[in-house]
Write a protein that holds these residues in place. Structure first.
Motif, mmCIF file in Angstrom:
data_model
loop_
_atom_site.group_PDB
_atom_site.id
_atom_site.type_symbol
_atom_site.label_atom_id
_atom_site.label_comp_id
_atom_site.label_asym_id
_atom_site.label_seq_id
_atom_site.Cartn_x
_atom_site.Cartn_y
_atom_site.Cartn_z
ATOM 1 N N TYR A 1 16.348 -17.128 12.767
ATOM 2 C CA TYR A 1 16.090 -17.317 11.334
ATOM 3 C C TYR A 1 17.341 -17.852 10.655
ATOM 4 O O TYR A 1 18.453 -17.829 11.212
ATOM 5 C CB TYR A 1 15.630 -16.013 10.675
ATOM 6 C CG TYR A 1 16.711 -14.969 10.497
ATOM 7 C CD1 TYR A 1 17.498 -14.932 9.349
ATOM 8 C CD2 TYR A 1 16.938 -14.003 11.472
ATOM 9 C CE1 TYR A 1 18.494 -13.972 9.176
ATOM 10 C CE2 TYR A 1 17.927 -13.045 11.319
ATOM 11 C CZ TYR A 1 18.704 -13.034 10.165
ATOM 12 O OH TYR A 1 19.689 -12.091 10.000
ATOM 13 N N GLY B 1 14.020 -22.163 7.515
ATOM 14 C CA GLY B 1 13.873 -22.211 8.967
ATOM 15 C C GLY B 1 14.375 -23.463 9.642
ATOM 16 O O GLY B 1 14.304 -23.576 10.870
ATOM 17 N N ASP C 1 12.373 -16.981 5.741
ATOM 18 C CA ASP C 1 13.788 -16.940 6.056
ATOM 19 C C ASP C 1 14.353 -15.603 5.606
ATOM 20 O O ASP C 1 13.591 -14.662 5.324
ATOM 21 C CB ASP C 1 14.519 -18.127 5.426
ATOM 22 C CG ASP C 1 14.253 -18.265 3.928
ATOM 23 O OD1 ASP C 1 13.868 -17.260 3.291
ATOM 24 O OD2 ASP C 1 14.435 -19.370 3.387
#
Length: 281
Positions: free
Chosen positions: A101, A106, A132
């Motif tokens: 992540y 992303g 995220d």
């Protein structure tokens, strides 16, 4: 759809079963906090300092597939030894299941996953957190505690076949009716110059700004369909330095697209080789 892009709940239920990689800068990882159990592998650490096309001793910019030697086709890849060292330092092994992540929808995490795949990590054991860090911490625990781990010996084993394609294969694809060449950059970049015949799909078009994760499946399919990006065709992706296509590549894998090509050299290599560009929308 697959379990390539996974929701926060999926990750939260498996914190003891997966290795979590945070690709943000170290100051963010330490100062803002991170997902419990995560280790930090910042984006700049698995990114080459210079694009291989800008240091092409042959001078012809002729990138190639992973089976070729030297810098051909490497684009911004860090090198197998560098990548193995990074993962060894954070205690990751080649058989680990990894979730990556960032805090940028992303895109940097996807680049980490693609790099791992190209160096031989089983793609079925590579996952992108849907959303995220900002999305994660809305509903899930974060920590600033240092994750304990033992150094490993990560072994790179590049596969015989990868999605990488070189410049000559890209040139041939522009004349192939069964291939759609996709430019994942912003509109102004595309208009300034793109590979002839390429369709534009800004990688951010597949992301929901509110949830910070992927848009609903039906909406993504509609967007792709409007551009002629069909799962029955070969889809060849490029951007400038292969960062943004990493996200689109990961999403298309998640959707089950069977034939994906990844132009690591991207437009940097294409332009360095003096290849033709189209302009305009």
């Amino acid at each position: 759809m697959s379990e390539i892009v996974v929701p926060a709940e999926w990750v939260a239920d498996r914190l003891d079963e997966v290795r979590i990689v945070d690709t943000r800068d170290a100051w963010e990882f330490d100062g803002i906090g991170h997902v419990p159990g995560a280790v930090n592998v910042p984006f700049d650490s698995f990114r080459a300092d210079d694009h291989a096309a800008e240091d092409d001793s042959a001078g012809d910019g002729s990138g190639g597939g992973a089976e070729e030697s030297g810098d051909e086709g490497e684009g911004m890849l860090p090198g197998a030894d560098v990548f193995a060292g990074l993962l060894s330092e954070v205690g990751i092994s080649a058989d680990d299941r990894i979730v990556a992540y960032d805090d940028t929808h992303g895109v940097f995490a996807a680049r980490f996953l693609v790099t791992a795949e190209l160096y031989g990590h089983d793609p079925d054991r590579l996952h992108l957190l849907d959303g995220d860090f900002s999305a994660w911490r809305l509903d899930h625990e974060t920590t600033s505690e240092v994750t304990g781990f033992e150094r490993s010996t990560y072994e790179v084993d590049p596969p015989a076949e990868t999605p990488l394609v070189g410049i000559e294969e890209v040139a041939a694809a522009t004349e192939d009716p069964d291939t759609v060449v996709v430019d994942t950059r912003e509109a102004w970049e595309y208009e300034e110059g793109h590979i002839p015949g390429a369709v534009r799909l800004d990688w951010r078009e597949l992301v929901d700004d509110e949830t910070r994760g992927l848009k609903p499946h039906a909406e993504i399919e509609s967007i792709l369909g409007e551009r002629g990006i069909d799962p029955d065709k070969r889809v060849l992706l490029y951007c400038n330095t292969a960062r943004r296509i990493s996200h689109t590549y990961t999403v298309l894998r998640h959707l089950g697209y069977p034939d994906l090509a990844f132009y690591e050299g991207s437009l940097t290599e294409w332009k360095a080789a003096g290849r033709e560009l189209e302009t305009g929308a």
